[in-house]
Structures are given as structure tokens and as C-alpha cells.
Design an enzyme around this catalytic site. Structure first.
Site, PDB file in Angstrom:
ATOM      1  N   CYS A 160     108.601  13.204  14.180  1.00  0.00           N
ATOM      2  CA  CYS A 160     107.808  13.467  15.392  1.00  0.00           C
ATOM      3  C   CYS A 160     106.838  14.615  15.134  1.00  0.00           C
ATOM      4  O   CYS A 160     105.640  14.528  15.457  1.00  0.00           O
ATOM      5  CB  CYS A 160     108.721  13.813  16.558  1.00  0.00           C
ATOM      6  SG  CYS A 160     109.885  12.523  17.033  1.00  0.00           S
ATOM      7  N   ASP A 190     103.815  53.408  -4.942  1.00  0.00           N
ATOM      8  CA  ASP A 190     103.018  54.589  -4.627  1.00  0.00           C
ATOM      9  C   ASP A 190     103.982  55.760  -4.496  1.00  0.00           C
ATOM     10  O   ASP A 190     105.125  55.597  -4.076  1.00  0.00           O
ATOM     11  CB  ASP A 190     102.261  54.352  -3.314  1.00  0.00           C
ATOM     12  CG  ASP A 190     101.487  55.574  -2.882  1.00  0.00           C
ATOM     13  OD1 ASP A 190     100.705  56.082  -3.694  1.00  0.00           O
ATOM     14  OD2 ASP A 190     101.688  56.019  -1.739  1.00  0.00           O
ATOM     15  N   CYS A 246     112.836  14.577  16.008  1.00  0.00           N
ATOM     16  CA  CYS A 246     113.103  14.641  14.572  1.00  0.00           C
ATOM     17  C   CYS A 246     111.862  15.158  13.860  1.00  0.00           C
ATOM     18  O   CYS A 246     110.804  15.360  14.459  1.00  0.00           O
ATOM     19  CB  CYS A 246     113.501  13.275  14.026  1.00  0.00           C
ATOM     20  SG  CYS A 246     112.176  12.058  14.072  1.00  0.00           S
TER      21      CYS A 246
END
Length: 712
Positions: free
Chosen positions: A17, A423, A14
Site C-alpha cells: 500500500c 576537534d 501493508c
């Protein structure tokens, strides 16, 4: 001096952890670590003196396993097989237990003992991953989702054992109804809750594992693009990973190009759709660069390898995608902090629920049921999966479409930008300049003027210089140049045939770009160059406006050239005659006016502005330095890819925020209902499993994201 270390983490079940491991690693001096629950990987920046073995030792002390990534990782399907077997066994045994508990008419004599016989293997064997993880965490003084599940299911099972052996639940002919809320019978059995919750959670975990595998499919397919073997020019066949820079190899029709290189013989069309998302094959011939992973759709090619292994464009793409998948949104970091303290809070809440119900005289059974429901429904898994799964799918889908997202911060930036600086050369235009006219001074020869200019520009990487050199080389061989010097935004100079030749950029006042040629300080003539606007640029500009972005054209070209291009694509704000350093100033000025700026460019002279912008977008055919400075990289030389990048990034952020909202809402709504005794533990388990599946399934919707059809 620092280094990057990556580890594969085992045993995480989970988000809590992952949060624990991350905290432990970050407590090491000089270490900055991120642990990703969805990808099961840890990525850490560590100081000199620390090794992977040091990090592995910390992870193992925390109760998990860790190892350096293997060259051939274990397939996700192989990892899922033990879980699948455990799920199938548990589901087969649980169904009769649940049906008997829910249908009193079917509760025959001694039905409860059959339920015990079927439920026991589910709780012990099926639930073993939860119990083992809970025990390991307990040894390290921690609590995770597994702690909640283990306590809840064991409590329900042990209560049932007490009722069967010491209470009246074991007597022949005993029946009891199934209730959706907390029960009140003194001898109530919770075998269906113990078995059902275990089966539901295993089903949720299995579905989650499969969904995570699907989420990572795009990255795995990207990594698999390269061929396994390659045929050298002398006919020998070798493994592709043995290919060296400088080796010459063959690419037959239908074969993949083994690595990045340059065509030395032959002509063909390359299908780059798997790499860039562009469906139109690209024609290549001798002297043209090719990219590893593309497919030869036509004739036979002989290619000289220029980059191999981790240096190839394909490997760099995969690395960018994988690094992006390890990021965390700001809101996800908040969720991680919450999940880190969530489990202890839930255990305290369950104890408080039990005490409250007992204290108000509601009965032991009702109090126990409510407390177990609180434990079961409170899993923070959905919180931990909210960001990683969406990132896995979003960045993977982007890679399939030729859009590389550097990290979650880039995703979040797309929601804020309101101005996009474009650009001109290579972005709005094709960047392929051609010499359209030569105007020598009286008494000068046009061919000699072009020859001298082409010789000097042969040492330049500027698009204007390449165009001049191409035109000059087409008329004959060029003399060597010495003492070459380039001044960004001004021009180049060098010595040719003993004379100093200078090319001055950007003169003239027409829609063409003019350069002046001087020899030993004397003007000898001018060259006119033109560039064509990309066919899709005008539609892309309209789409950018529809996304709420105001386009601005910025270029070093003369105002007349810039205005002509802007008029063709529908841009009203133009800033021309800007030197490379000036592009950075333009971005800073816009930011000082309160605008959030995105910058799109492709050249070395764009790199600083890309880095300064709130969101840097590099055209993939541009220079490596521009790509390194950007947040998003477009592998298609088409401005519509920028539109798709913004759309995908915003869509991914929307999915992440939606995931987190529903994950939080689920817990906020579910916990009070459970504490109030309105949820049977089995229903709570099913709801908890569904929340994780919902979050992952919601993220998988990004796989259906489609690039906008190019409009001309």
C-alpha cells in the site's frame, strides 16, 4: 522554490500500500515523496504551485485517505480499539471451529453446521477490513496483501459452503481428520482455515499496531516533555503555547522550564536527564541559558524566553527524530520494489500451483489447499516493517539518551567509518578557557592590558575571547568597542578608547595557549589561557578504538598545546595549527587516502568539515550551524556520547538487516512448502502473522540499549 508537506495516511494495510501511494505521488512533476507504512505518514518535497490538497487528492484517487497532521493526533490506543473488538469476537468464535476440526473424536453429529454458524461471522465481520481493502484496490487495478488474504479466506469459505450444501460434507455423522499438509478428501471442509487464518491475521495486525505504538513511545514522550501551562513573572498563568519570545516567566522548584530562555534572576540546578540522558544536574544562575523541558531541581528561577514553539531545542529535537524515522535504508528500498510486484507474482504462483496439482491428477481438494496456502503465506508485511520499526525504536531510544540521528543514511555510514577526527576545544576538552597568566611588556600595566583585550573580545564568540572577557569583566566595567573585525583562526581587532587593539591567536610554545595584545600596532603584552580535558575523554578514545575507529586530534591551537592534550587522552596522531578551511582539507586528504571519516566538532569553524565528512557528529552545546551540518547530534557535552551514538547506530543497522534477512528467508522458505502442499492454510496463516510480529519484536530489543557508563 520548494516546500515540505506532511500528510497522515489512512487505510494502509501493508508495505505494498505504501509503495503504491509513494509511486503515485512521485509521478507528479517535481515531487519527491516518501511514504512510511510504520508511521502512517507521507513526507513530500513539492514545487511552488502544489498544495497539500493536491497531494491528498492523489492519495484518495489511489484508494486511501489522507489529511494534514492535526495539532492533537488521535491516540494509537483509540485507533486500535475497533481492531481489538474485531479480534476478540473473531477469536472467541474461531477457537471452537479450530478445536472441532483438529480433534476428530469431538466431531459430534452436525458438528459441521455449528462450525459454519461460528465461522461465517468471522469470515464476514472479522475479515471485513481485508475484503474491503481488496475491493478498493481492485477498483483501482491494484493488488495488495489484503487481496491475497481476501481471496484465500473467501475461497476456503466458499469451498466449504459448496461441500456442505452440494456435496456430502453436510450429512449427519460426517467426520474428517485434520492434516498439516494438503488434504485429499473430496468433501473436506476448510472452515477452520477460513476462520483461523482471519483470526490469526487480526491478532498479528493488532500485535503489530501495539508494537508500533510502543516503538513510537520515545518520540511521543519527547514531545510531551514541555509543560502545558506557564506562570508569568507578574503571576498570571497562561497556556505554554501562548508564550512569546521576550516574555519573563517563573520556574518554581520541581517545575519544568516552559521554553528556551535565559535566567534573569535566581540560581538552581536543572535536571536535564529527560532531554540529554545526562543524570547529573547542571547549575545555572543569572545570565545562563536554559532549555525548555528540563526540570528545576532546586531554587526559584525567573527566565526570559528567547525561543518559543517550533524554534525551541526540544521542538528541533523532535523534528530531527521524526524526519529520521521517515528514512529508508538502501536495502529497504530494494525490499519495497520487490513488495510492489510481489502480490501479482504470488497470485500467478497460486494459479500455477492449482494448475500443476490438477494436471498431475492429485485431486481437486489437494490442489485447492496448496493454492490457498500459497496465497495466505505470501504476505510481504514483514518486509515493509523491517526498516521503519527499527528506525522508530532506534531513533526514539537515541533521543532518550541525548543522541539525535538525522536519518538512515547516517546509520549506514557508521558501519563504514574507520577514522574519527576530533576537534580539541569543546570536544576533547571542556571548552571553558580561563586566563592563567598575564605577561605585560616592560612599562605596561597588566590590568589595563586585560581591560583592553576584554573590551575587544566582548564582541567575539570564540572560547578564548569569552574567557578573556570574563576575566576582564570580573575586575570592572569594560569600555565599548567599535569597528570590530574577526579573522577566522588569526584573531580579532577593534577600536577601544580611540586606539586600535589587536588580539593575535595561538602564539607560544607551551601547553598553554597564548595570545598577543597589540595597541596601535605595538605589542603590549601576552595572555596565557588554559583549558581542561574532559574527565571521560581518555576512556572515550579507548572505546572508539575498540569500535575500530582511529582517532585523530585536529585543532587550530599551537602544536605544544595539542600534543599535551593528545598525550592525556591517548591520541597519537595530531594535526595542529589548522585554520577552519584547513579542517575541511584534512578530512578531504584522509578520504583521498581511502579512509571513511567521521568528524566530531562543536563550533562554527567545524561546520564545513562536519558537512564534508562521511559522518558528521556535532556536540549539542555547540552552534546551530554545526548541528545543522551534522548527521548525529550529541545533546551531552561528553565524548562518550559519540561512542554511544556509534554503538546505537550500528546496532540499529544490524537489527534492520536482520529483520530484512528473516523477512526474505520466511517467504523464500514458506512459498515452496505451500506450493508443494506441505502446509495447511491455517498453519500458513499463523506463520505469516508470526513473521510480522517477529520483525517488530526484534526491533523492540533496541529499547533495551544502554549508554556506556562514563569512565574517568
Amino acid at each position: 522554490m520548494t516546500q515540505q508537506i506532511e500528510l497522515e495516511i489512512g487505510g494502509m494495510t501493508c508495505a505494498a500500500c505504501a509503495n503504491r501511494i509513494e509511486k503515485k505521488l512521485n509521478r507528479l512533476e517535481g515531487v519527491t515523496a516518501t511514504v512510511n507504512y510504520a508511521t502512517e505518514k507521507a513526507r513530500a518535497t513539492v514545487p511552488a504551485g502544489l498544495s497539500a490538497a493536491d497531494l491528498i487528492a492523489v492519495v484518495e484517487k489511489t484508494g486511501y485517505t489522507a489529511a494534514e497532521p492535526k495539532a492533537e493526533p488521535v491516540a494509537e490506543a483509540q485507533r486500535a480499539d475497533p481492531l481489538r473488538t474485531r479480534l476478540l469476537v473473531s477469536a472467541a468464535l474461531s477457537v471452537p471451529v479450530i478445536v472441532l476440526a483438529m480433534v476428530p473424536a469431538w466431531q459430534f453429529t452436525y458438528w459441521q453446521w455449528l462450525s459454519l454458524t461460528l465461522a461465517a461471522p468471522v469470515v464476514v465481520y472479522g475479515g471485513w477490513p481485508f475484503h474491503r481493502a481488496a475491493f478498493v484496490n481492485l477498483r483501482h487495478g491494484a493488488a495488495t496483501m489484503d487481496t491475497l488474504v481476501s481471496i484465500g479466506t473467501l475461497a476456503a469459505f466458499l469451498w466449504s459452503l459448496w461441500a456442505l450444501f452440494l456435496g456430502d460434507a453436510g450429512v449427519p455423522g460426517m467426520t474428517h481428520p485434520f492434516e498439516l499438509r494438503a488434504g485429499s478428501q473430496g468433501d473436506a471442509l476448510y472452515l477452520e482455515a477460513a476462520a483461523g487464518v482471519t483470526a490469526f491475521l487480526l491478532a498479528g495486525r493488532y500485535a503489530e499496531a501495539r508494537a508500533k505504538r510502543r516503538a513510537g513511545d520515545a518520540l511521543r514522550s519527547l514531545l510531551a516533555l514541555g509543560p502545558k501551562t506557564v506562570t508569568l513573572a507578574d503571576g498570571r498563568e497562561i497556556p505554554a503555547d501562548k508564550l512569546q519570545a521576550g516574555d519573563t516567566f517563573l520556574v518554581r522548584p520541581g517545575e519544568k522550564v516552559a521554553t528556551d530562555g535565559t535566567v534573569v534572576d535566581g540560581a538552581s540546578a536543572l535536571d536535564q536527564s529527560l532531554l540529554t540522558g545526562e543524570s547529573v544536574p547542571v547549575e545555572v544562575a543569572a545570565g545562563d541559558p536554559v532549555t525548555g523541558g528540563t526540570v528545576n531541581a532546586g531554587g526559584r528561577l525567573v527566565v526570559r524566553a528567547t525561543r518559543v514553539g517550533a524554534d525551541t531545542q526540544l521542538a528541533q529535537m523532535a523534528r530531527l527524530v521524526e524526519e529520521a524515522q521517515n528514512g529508508k535504508a538502501a536495502v529497504q528500498r530494494l525490499a519495497d520494489r520487490i513488495s510492489g510486484v510481489f502480490v501479482p507474482v504470488v497470485i500467478a504462483l497460486a494459479a500455477a500451483t492449482l494448475g500443476y496439482w490438477l494436471g498431475t491428477g492429485q485431486g481437486t481438494t489437494a490442489a485447492f489447499t496448496a493454492a490457498v496456502a500459497v496465497l495466505i503465506i505470501a504476505c510481504p508485511c514483514a518486509l515493509g516493517l523491517a526498516t521503519p520499526t527499527a528506525l522508530l525504536v532506534g531513533t526514539g531510544r537515541g533521543a532518550q539518551l541525548g543522541i539525535l540521528i538525522r536519518g538512515v543514511e547516517a546509520l549506514e555510514s557508521t558501519r563504514r567509518v574507520d577514522t574519527i577526527v576530533l576537534d580539541k576545544t569543546g570536544t576533547v576538552t571542556t571548552g571553558t578557557m580561563t586566563v592563567s597568566s598575564i605577561v605585560p611588556e616592560p612599562g605596561q600595566d597588566a590590568d589595563e592590558l586585560l581591560r583592553l583585550a576584554g573590551a575587544v573580545e566582548a564582541a567575539s564568540e570564540h572560547p578564548l575571547g569569552r574567557a578573556i572577557t570574563r576575566a576582564a569583566a570580573a575586575k570592572g566595567s569594560l569600555p565599548p568597542v567599535s569597528d570590530f573585525r574577526a579573522t577566522a583562526g588569526v584573531g580579532v581587532r577593534g577600536v577601544v578608547d580611540g586606539a586600535e587593539v589587536e588580539i593575535a591567536r595561538g602564539t607560544g610554545d607551551t601547553a598553554e595557549t597564548w595570545v598577543e595584545v597589540r595597541v596601535d600596532g605595538t605589542a603590549r603584552g601576552r595572555l596565557a589561557l588554559s583549558d581542561s580535558v574532559r574527565p571521560t575523554s581518555a576512556a572515550a578514545v579507548r572505546s572508539l578504538r575498540a569500535l575500530g575507529l582511529e582517532p585523530i586530534l585536529v585543532t587550530g591551537d599551537a602544536p605544544a598545546v595539542a600534543e599535551a592534550v593528545a598525550a592525556q587522552v591517548g591520541i597519537t596522531e595530531v594535526i595542529a595549527g589548522v585554520l577552519p578551511a584547513g579542517k575541511v582539507d584534512v578530512v578531504k586528504q584522509l578520504q583521498a587516502r581511502g579512509r571513511s571519516v567521521a568528524m566530531v566538532g562543536d563550533g562554527v569553524n567545524d561546520a564545513a568539515a562536519l558537512a564534508q565528512a562521511d559522518l558528521g557528529v556535532a556536540m549539542g552545546a555547540g552552534t546551530d550551524v554545526a548541528i545543522e551540518a551534522s548527521d548525529l547530534t550529541l545533546m551531552r557535552d561528553d565524548l562518550t556520547a559519540a561512542v554511544d551514538a556509534v554503538r546505537l547506530a550500528r546496532r540499529t543497522v544490524t537489527i534492520i538487516r536482520g529483520n530484512l534477512f528473516w523477512a526474505f528467508a520466511y517467504n523464500v522458505a514458506g512459498l515452496p512448502l505451500a506450493a508443494a502442499g506441505l502446509l495447511n492454510p491455517m498453519i500458513a496463516g499463523a506463520a505469516m502473522a508470526f513473521s510480522s510480529i517477529f520483525v517488530v519484536a526484534n526491533s523492540l530489543r533496541l529499547r533495551r540499549f544502554k549508554a556506556a557508563a562514563p569512565q574517568r
